[in-house]
Each structure stands twice: as C-alpha cells, then as structure tokens.
Design a protein around this motif. Structure first.
Motif, PDB file in Angstrom:
ATOM      1  N   VAL A  72       0.563  -1.248  -0.239  1.00  0.00           N
ATOM      2  CA  VAL A  72       0.155  -0.005   0.054  1.00  0.00           C
ATOM      3  C   VAL A  72       0.650   1.075  -0.309  1.00  0.00           C
ATOM      4  CG1 VAL A  72      -1.308   1.148   1.447  1.00  0.00           C
ATOM      5  CG2 VAL A  72      -2.083  -1.776   1.362  1.00  0.00           C
ATOM      6  N   ARG A  73       2.122   1.292   1.022  1.00  0.00           N
ATOM      7  CA  ARG A  73       3.092   2.848   1.050  1.00  0.00           C
ATOM      8  C   ARG A  73       3.589   2.729  -0.758  1.00  0.00           C
ATOM      9  NH1 ARG A  73       3.796   0.442   6.147  1.00  0.00           N
ATOM     10  NH2 ARG A  73       5.977  -0.722   5.371  1.00  0.00           N
ATOM     11  N   LEU A  74       3.827   1.036  -1.415  1.00  0.00           N
ATOM     12  CA  LEU A  74       4.426   1.371  -2.156  1.00  0.00           C
ATOM     13  C   LEU A  74       3.649   2.085  -3.522  1.00  0.00           C
ATOM     14  CD1 LEU A  74       6.720   1.334  -4.330  1.00  0.00           C
ATOM     15  CD2 LEU A  74       6.090  -1.270  -4.596  1.00  0.00           C
ATOM     16  N   ALA A  75       2.197   1.535  -3.435  1.00  0.00           N
ATOM     17  CA  ALA A  75       1.860   2.114  -4.368  1.00  0.00           C
ATOM     18  C   ALA A  75       0.750   3.691  -3.782  1.00  0.00           C
ATOM     19  CB  ALA A  75       0.065   1.506  -4.337  1.00  0.00           C
ATOM     20  N   GLU A  76       1.154   3.868  -2.996  1.00  0.00           N
ATOM     21  CA  GLU A  76       0.831   5.430  -2.147  1.00  0.00           C
ATOM     22  C   GLU A  76       1.764   6.370  -3.337  1.00  0.00           C
ATOM     23  OE1 GLU A  76      -0.586   8.916  -0.940  1.00  0.00           O
ATOM     24  OE2 GLU A  76      -1.964   7.358  -1.912  1.00  0.00           O
ATOM     25  N   ALA A  77       2.403   5.928  -2.987  1.00  0.00           N
ATOM     26  CA  ALA A  77       4.453   6.671  -3.132  1.00  0.00           C
ATOM     27  C   ALA A  77       4.035   6.755  -5.162  1.00  0.00           C
ATOM     28  CB  ALA A  77       5.785   5.878  -3.202  1.00  0.00           C
ATOM     29  N   GLY A  78       3.672   5.547  -6.132  1.00  0.00           N
ATOM     30  CA  GLY A  78       3.684   5.674  -6.682  1.00  0.00           C
ATOM     31  C   GLY A  78       2.508   6.978  -7.418  1.00  0.00           C
ATOM     32  N   ARG A  79       1.382   6.539  -6.062  1.00  0.00           N
ATOM     33  CA  ARG A  79       0.511   7.758  -7.093  1.00  0.00           C
ATOM     34  C   ARG A  79       0.723   8.996  -7.277  1.00  0.00           C
ATOM     35  NH1 ARG A  79      -3.119  10.897  -4.735  1.00  0.00           N
ATOM     36  NH2 ARG A  79      -2.097  10.452  -2.663  1.00  0.00           N
ATOM     37  N   LEU A  80       1.696   8.896  -5.254  1.00  0.00           N
ATOM     38  CA  LEU A  80       2.589  11.127  -5.609  1.00  0.00           C
ATOM     39  C   LEU A  80       2.797  11.069  -7.020  1.00  0.00           C
ATOM     40  CD1 LEU A  80       2.761  10.487  -1.824  1.00  0.00           C
ATOM     41  CD2 LEU A  80       0.731  11.346  -2.931  1.00  0.00           C
ATOM     42  N   ILE A  81       4.017  10.427  -6.752  1.00  0.00           N
ATOM     43  CA  ILE A  81       5.207  10.663  -7.911  1.00  0.00           C
ATOM     44  C   ILE A  81       3.837  11.344  -9.192  1.00  0.00           C
ATOM     45  CG2 ILE A  81       6.506   9.285 -10.099  1.00  0.00           C
ATOM     46  CD1 ILE A  81       7.895   7.409  -7.616  1.00  0.00           C
ATOM     47  N   THR A  82       2.796  10.367  -9.582  1.00  0.00           N
ATOM     48  CA  THR A  82       1.996  10.583 -10.814  1.00  0.00           C
ATOM     49  C   THR A  82       0.997  11.439 -11.148  1.00  0.00           C
ATOM     50  OG1 THR A  82       1.916   7.910 -11.167  1.00  0.00           O
ATOM     51  CG2 THR A  82      -0.227   9.243 -12.148  1.00  0.00           C
ATOM     52  N   GLU A  83       1.267  11.944  -9.794  1.00  0.00           N
ATOM     53  CA  GLU A  83       0.208  13.412  -9.196  1.00  0.00           C
ATOM     54  C   GLU A  83       1.226  14.227  -9.413  1.00  0.00           C
ATOM     55  OE1 GLU A  83      -2.896  13.430  -9.022  1.00  0.00           O
ATOM     56  OE2 GLU A  83      -3.918  11.911  -8.358  1.00  0.00           O
ATOM     57  N   SER A  84       1.838  14.036  -9.505  1.00  0.00           N
ATOM     58  CA  SER A  84       3.192  15.027  -9.367  1.00  0.00           C
ATOM     59  C   SER A  84       3.994  16.025 -10.945  1.00  0.00           C
ATOM     60  CB  SER A  84       4.297  15.066  -8.903  1.00  0.00           C
ATOM     61  OG  SER A  84       5.190  13.985  -9.386  1.00  0.00           O
ATOM     62  N   ALA A  85       2.709  14.848 -12.030  1.00  0.00           N
ATOM     63  CA  ALA A  85       2.198  15.513 -13.291  1.00  0.00           C
ATOM     64  C   ALA A  85       0.832  15.897 -14.104  1.00  0.00           C
ATOM     65  CB  ALA A  85       3.227  14.263 -14.177  1.00  0.00           C
ATOM     66  N   LEU A  86       1.736  17.234 -14.595  1.00  0.00           N
ATOM     67  CA  LEU A  86      -0.038  17.054 -14.978  1.00  0.00           C
ATOM     68  C   LEU A  86      -0.068  16.914 -16.512  1.00  0.00           C
ATOM     69  CD1 LEU A  86      -1.747  19.027 -14.275  1.00  0.00           C
ATOM     70  CD2 LEU A  86      -0.619  20.853 -15.596  1.00  0.00           C
ATOM     71  N   ILE A  87      -1.139  16.251 -16.460  1.00  0.00           N
ATOM     72  CA  ILE A  87      -1.604  14.888 -17.663  1.00  0.00           C
ATOM     73  C   ILE A  87      -2.323  15.995 -18.687  1.00  0.00           C
ATOM     74  CG2 ILE A  87      -2.096  13.178 -18.978  1.00  0.00           C
ATOM     75  CD1 ILE A  87       0.782  13.661 -17.047  1.00  0.00           C
ATOM     76  N   ALA A  88      -2.621  16.148 -20.341  1.00  0.00           N
ATOM     77  CA  ALA A  88      -3.613  16.586 -20.461  1.00  0.00           C
ATOM     78  C   ALA A  88      -4.903  15.343 -21.137  1.00  0.00           C
ATOM     79  CB  ALA A  88      -2.985  16.638 -22.211  1.00  0.00           C
ATOM     80  N   PRO A  89      -5.802  16.055 -20.724  1.00  0.00           N
ATOM     81  CA  PRO A  89      -7.073  15.123 -20.142  1.00  0.00           C
ATOM     82  C   PRO A  89      -7.455  15.370 -21.941  1.00  0.00           C
ATOM     83  CG  PRO A  89      -7.583  17.569 -19.664  1.00  0.00           C
ATOM     84  CD  PRO A  89      -6.390  17.367 -20.234  1.00  0.00           C
ATOM     85  N   PHE A  90      -7.101  15.836 -23.017  1.00  0.00           N
ATOM     86  CA  PHE A  90      -8.304  15.520 -24.077  1.00  0.00           C
ATOM     87  C   PHE A  90      -7.054  16.458 -25.185  1.00  0.00           C
ATOM     88  CE2 PHE A  90     -10.187  18.939 -21.857  1.00  0.00           C
ATOM     89  CZ  PHE A  90     -10.114  19.997 -22.555  1.00  0.00           C
ATOM     90  N   ASP A  91      -7.390  16.277 -25.873  1.00  0.00           N
ATOM     91  CA  ASP A  91      -6.478  16.968 -27.547  1.00  0.00           C
ATOM     92  C   ASP A  91      -6.607  18.403 -27.292  1.00  0.00           C
ATOM     93  OD1 ASP A  91      -5.456  14.362 -28.028  1.00  0.00           O
ATOM     94  OD2 ASP A  91      -6.975  14.539 -29.748  1.00  0.00           O
ATOM     95  N   GLY A  92      -6.033  19.272 -28.377  1.00  0.00           N
ATOM     96  CA  GLY A  92      -6.590  20.535 -27.333  1.00  0.00           C
ATOM     97  C   GLY A  92      -5.508  21.533 -27.694  1.00  0.00           C
ATOM     98  N   THR A  93      -5.349  22.638 -27.928  1.00  0.00           N
ATOM     99  CA  THR A  93      -4.160  23.457 -27.303  1.00  0.00           C
ATOM    100  C   THR A  93      -4.407  24.519 -25.946  1.00  0.00           C
ATOM    101  OG1 THR A  93      -5.362  24.254 -29.707  1.00  0.00           O
ATOM    102  CG2 THR A  93      -3.848  26.072 -28.934  1.00  0.00           C
ATOM    103  N   ILE A  94      -3.260  25.098 -26.002  1.00  0.00           N
ATOM    104  CA  ILE A  94      -2.650  25.586 -24.772  1.00  0.00           C
ATOM    105  C   ILE A  94      -3.295  27.624 -24.763  1.00  0.00           C
ATOM    106  CG2 ILE A  94      -1.082  26.686 -23.167  1.00  0.00           C
ATOM    107  CD1 ILE A  94      -1.980  23.366 -23.014  1.00  0.00           C
ATOM    108  N   THR A  95      -4.069  27.634 -23.999  1.00  0.00           N
ATOM    109  CA  THR A  95      -4.697  28.778 -24.101  1.00  0.00           C
ATOM    110  C   THR A  95      -4.508  30.136 -23.248  1.00  0.00           C
ATOM    111  OG1 THR A  95      -6.733  28.999 -23.322  1.00  0.00           O
ATOM    112  CG2 THR A  95      -7.004  28.185 -25.332  1.00  0.00           C
ATOM    113  N   GLY A  96      -3.625  29.099 -22.127  1.00  0.00           N
ATOM    114  CA  GLY A  96      -2.714  30.188 -20.849  1.00  0.00           C
ATOM    115  C   GLY A  96      -2.346  29.623 -20.361  1.00  0.00           C
ATOM    116  N   VAL A  97      -0.909  29.914 -19.120  1.00  0.00           N
ATOM    117  CA  VAL A  97       0.023  29.645 -19.090  1.00  0.00           C
ATOM    118  C   VAL A  97       0.129  30.729 -17.719  1.00  0.00           C
ATOM    119  CG1 VAL A  97       1.406  28.386 -20.345  1.00  0.00           C
ATOM    120  CG2 VAL A  97       1.866  30.747 -19.550  1.00  0.00           C
TER     121      VAL A  97
END
Length: 364
Positions: A167-192
């Motif tokens: 469980v601790r290993l899975a949680e550490a993996g989840r935190l690493i995954t959550e530290s990356a911002l992923i595009a939920p769909f195809d599109g164009t960046i309109t603001g940063v």
C-alpha cells in the motif's frame, strides 16, 4: 323753393343708403368670419395606416466563439513547479505531460517502500519455511503445539506487513503520478499561469486548455427574450466580420440572471464552419414569437420618451388624440397597444401643432 326742398332731402337719402349698406355688411359678417376661422383652423397633414405588427421579431446578441471543451488544469498536490513543457498556442494530445512538480521526495518514498517490501518478502519466505519445518517436527513429536502456533503467527505477521508495504509503495507511486500534469483531451494551450520554480498550490491553475473540435458561444439575453427560448432551439449565427453565416442550437440556459442588468447567460453550440475558430466574433440571431399587436409609423408617435406617448387619428376631418403604449421597433414602424383598429389613419406629418379635435385636411 322746389330746389331748396330737393337739397334738404338729399342728405336724408344718403344716410338711408349708408345705413342699408351697413346692415347688409353686418348680416354677412358672421358667415365670413366663420368661414375664415374654419380655414385658419384646418391643418394640412399627411397620414398613414395602422397595420398588424409582425408576430415574429428578431434580436441580435453578440459573443465570442470558444471551445466547448475547456479545462483549467491544476495539481491535486501542492509543491514546487519543476518544469512546464508547453507554451500558449501549443497543440497537445490526450495523455501528454504538460508540467511536473518536484517529485524527488515522492521518488525517495517509493524507493524506500520498494526496499521495505523486498525485505519483508525475504523474511516472509523464511517464516514460511520455519512454519513448514516446525510442522514436520510436530508430526515427529519433536515440537510442541505452542511452537507450531508461534511459527504460523510469524508467517501471518509478515504477510500483513507485506500488504502494508504494498500500500505504501502504491501510494508513493500515486504521488509521483500526481506530480505530473496530464492533458485530458486533445487541444490547444490558451493560457499559462505558473513558471518553473514557482509554488503550485493545490487547485491553483497551471495551464488552460481548449479543445479543438466543437465550438460554442455564450451570450447574455434580456429577461423578455430568455423566457421564450427553448432547449435545442435552432438559431442563425452571423459571422459578420468574416462575411459568413452558420447555424447553432441552444445548448444550455442559466436559471439566474448574471448581473444587475438582469441578463441571463445562454450557451449556443455552433455548427462547424471553415471561417469559425475560437475567438471569432459572432452574432446570434434569435427569432421570438410575439403576440399579435398593432403597428404604426414611428413618425406618428408624439412624445415617445414621455410617460404618455400618443398619436393623432383622423376621423371625420378632425384630429383625435389617442394615447398609446409602445412596443418593439420593427424598422420604421413600432408596435403599439392602443384604442386603434387596423386601417385607421394616423397623422405622420403636420401634427406637431395639432390639438385634440382640430380640423385637418389630409394631403397626399
């Protein structure tokens, strides 16, 4: 003597003739005065007819086309922004990494969890072997029941420890995954909104993403129009600056006014068009079914900005003032609610000095 008598009667005759002329003049004077007064009070006017107003009206509402699918992307976890891979205008694909948090702490936690899990797996293997050996000794009457139970308990403890480590290993993996911002769909960046090195709070927008396919426009409709719109109603959309026209459908309507002016947000889904891209200025043309009403020329209205606007109706050669309630404009005519009928003649020119009941002369 006779001559003197004639001279005496001459003044009397002249006086009689003068009195007779004065009497005739006095008798004719009232009629002449009446005719002159009538001529002075008859005003020359032009008229137009009262007609039925159109039972459909149109209203134009301006807005800017936008992507129907939009997202303001943020991290669930707080942390320092380690990097951002996109800029405004970049096209991205679903699943593409857009930004990353500093995940070194999570990576260390993951490594520690992996080591702990590996150690526990080794110790579990040993415990299982010990349990099997004690069971054999028990069968040979070389071990007690208590020793068998202790070996079994040790095995169960290590099994539970391994589940916790997983469980601790899975949680550490989840935190690493959550530290990356992923595009939920195809599109164009309109603001940063954040640059690398800045602190990204939980829920704070990092980038803004707009989809590439479906477009929509949000307009604000007055209360009188909002109540007559229907879900999925088809509308005309004018791309006036690009010289093109397309269609759309009402996709959603707010149930509350968007501001003190009592304007209600209405979202219209836009049909595809080569000239239509996000940011295009458009006008939504809404056709509204109206109740049947009367229509008069706009120039027939007297005091349109006052609390009691009116018109002059011509009846039997006289001006009859009729107070009206103004409705919608339709070109050079205006809808009214008044004691008028279709076909009535109303004054459109020469009425500024008229009074109720004045005689009028209609000129074409």
């Amino acid at each position: 003597m006779e001559r003197m008598m004639k001279l005496k009667t001459l003044p009397t005759t002249l006086i009689g003739i003068a009195l007779l002329g004065a009497a005739v003049a006095l008798a004719a004077w009232p009629a002449a005065t009446k005719n002159q007064e009538q001529q002075l009070r008859s005003a020359a006017v032009r008229v137009d007819e009262v007609t039925l107003a159109a039972n459909r009206s149109g209203i134009r509402l301006a807005g800017v086309a936008r992507a129907a699918q939009q997202a303001r992307l943020s991290f669930v976890l707080p942390g320092r922004l380690a990097g951002r891979t996109v800029e405004v205008g970049d096209r991205v694909r679903r699943g593409q990494v857009l930004a990353m948090l500093d995940s070194s702490e999570f990576q260390l936690a993951e490594a520690a969890a992996e080591s702990a899990l590996a150690e526990l797996e080794v110790r579990l293997g040993q415990a299982r072997r010990d349990e099997a050996r004690v069971a054999q000794l028990k069968a040979a009457k070389a071990a007690t029941t208590e020793e068998v139970e202790m070996a079994a308990t040790s095995t169960r403890v290590f099994e539970a420890s391994i589940r916790s480590a997983e469980v601790r290993l899975a949680e550490a993996g989840r935190l690493i995954t959550e530290s990356a911002l992923i595009a939920p769909f195809d599109g164009t960046i309109t603001g940063v909104d954040l640059e690398p090195g800045e602190w990204a709070g939980s829920g704070k927008t990092v980038v803004e993403l707009a989809g590439e396919d479906d477009l929509e426009v949000e307009v604000e409709a007055p209360e009188t129009v909002f109540g007559r719109l229907a879900q999925d109603q088809e509308v005309v959309v004018d791309l006036s600056l690009r010289g093109a026209v397309t269609t759309g459908r009402v996709s959603s309507q707010a149930r509350a006014a968007g501001g003190p002016g009592r304007l209600f947000p209405v979202v219209v889904s836009l049909a595809p068009h080569p000239e239509l891209v996000p940011g295009t200025t458009v006008e939504v043309l809404l056709e509204i079914e109206e109740k049947e009403s009367l229509s008069v020329p706009l120039e027939a209205i007297l005091n349109p900005g006052s609390s009691r606007p009116s018109v002059f109706r011509v009846q039997d050669g006289r001006a009859d003032q009729v107070f009206v309630e103004l409705g919608r404009l339709d070109g050079s005519r205006v809808a009214v609610v008044a004691d008028l009928e279709v076909g009535d003649a109303v004054v459109v020119a020469g009425h500024t000095a008229l009074a109720d009941g004045d005689l009028v002369e209609v000129r074409r």
